[in-house]
Design a protein around this motif. Sequence first.
Motif: not given
Length: 527
Positions: A204-231
């Motif tokens: 997000l802070t790169a020039e130009p900005p990029k959306l590097d969200l791939g790793k945020l989809t890789q969470f343990d859904s048996s332990v974590l219910a949801s992820i929210d990223l806001n900027a």
Amino acid sequence: MTTLSPISPAIPIQIPTRSAVAASPATVIESADVLPARPSATVSLGNPVADVESQTYSRLGQLPGQEIVRVWEKTSQDAVTRVMGTNPRSLSIANRFHGLGAALVEQFAKSGSSISQSVLHTTTDRAHNAAEIKSEQALLHNKADNLITLSIKTASGKTVTFSLTSQDDGLGVQATVDGGPLSEDELKAIGVLGSAFQAAVDGLTAEPPKLDLGKLTQFDSSVLASIDLNAKLKGVDGEDLILAYRADSQRRTTQMSGPDGELNLSVDLKNSAILGDAKQQANALNSYLAQFERVQERGSAKVALMEMFKDAFSAMNSHYPQGVTPSQSLTRNATDKGLLTGLADFEASIKQTNNASNPMRPSEVDSFAYTLSQKTVVAGSIMSNRSVDQVQQSSLSASYHKSLKGGKAPAIGKTTDSQNYLYVQVHDEARSSASLAYKDGRLSKASVTQSASQDTRTQKYVMGKMIEETVVPKQASASRSHLVLLEYAAKQSKKSQDAQDQSLLKEALATLHNSVLLQENPSALVR
């Protein structure tokens, strides 16, 4: 003058005061380099940043050369404070937040305790005004110019929120917990997301900005219910970059807006039965990404905006939740699913900010709008009498100016001599419909129907006068039945075949899957 190393904020320095007001016990004051005043910290959204030093008073009210001190919220020598102390006054938000998101998550995961730290650059006089400093610290945490937050909800109902904030001369971080103490498993699952949070921040802070969200989809859904990223990041032209990303086991969404335009993506994960294997998904994803490249060129879309769209589309259609098994199989034979894309259903759109680049003809707008979707309908609760219909469709509407010789956009001005260009308008539609049906336990239908149209209108202007106008329409459609192939594949799967027969069958099934994928070019359907 005494200067402290930036990585040692925990050691306060006694500095002469010109006021009887003592520093607040909740703050730590240390000397900082004598630096000239600088403008507000900004992130460049596709534009270069000019590091221009102010020659007059800054927001802090100091003259160039006046001593500035750093005021810390609390005394600490932890990892987060050390990272914050490296370059808190840098113009670049990327430098300010470098490594900070990962350090914040890692430190929290070790203890599970809330964290709050901030550092302000201010004048000596203001540093000893406790009430003013306390107010600035609160504003920094809650209403800063630049804010990135990661909120994680656990399956047990607890919520952890991490925040990075910055403004003119301040940098802050917080980690808060709501709902009670976290278990070891919860802390471990959250700790894994430190690098994912940092990757998103760096993008997000790169020039130009990029959306590097791939790793945020890789969470343990048996332990974590949801992820929210806001900027919300302040742009140099007053146009903020705003992002809202959410992922859970049922749905993923991304909404982004900025100076170049906006994008929206939504992926429906509820119907897990339609998902294909990893190879099938990768093939479909690569096909879409190649299509985006062609659409970008055809509609003359801004590269940076389209790159963010491609990054977000890839991230949201990768690493689907694991361990989700449908209550019953979607098809009677595994090969029948080759008639589907293998991806989850989705809706996606990208719209570029309109630009009236021709001052003599403001109605000639440079624009780009593209939508894309997939919808699957499954009818029949009994597999022996089930039908599956999957529809993919896209639409492109764009207009742009082009040099008479091609290549870069022309430099159009207010003089007749500069009015030499091509004005191109395109409108495209594409659709692919796959149908699969069983009757009395037998495959009764396996067909794919596709259509595509491209309309191109080009107006040629020389010395401000339109001397030529052309309209080129293209359209094509195709319909294929794959019933015989799938019936044959089902029979052969029950027999042992030699290597050559198996190779030919796999090749035929691969061709079938390729024919299902959306094709926006009419010429390709004709072939």
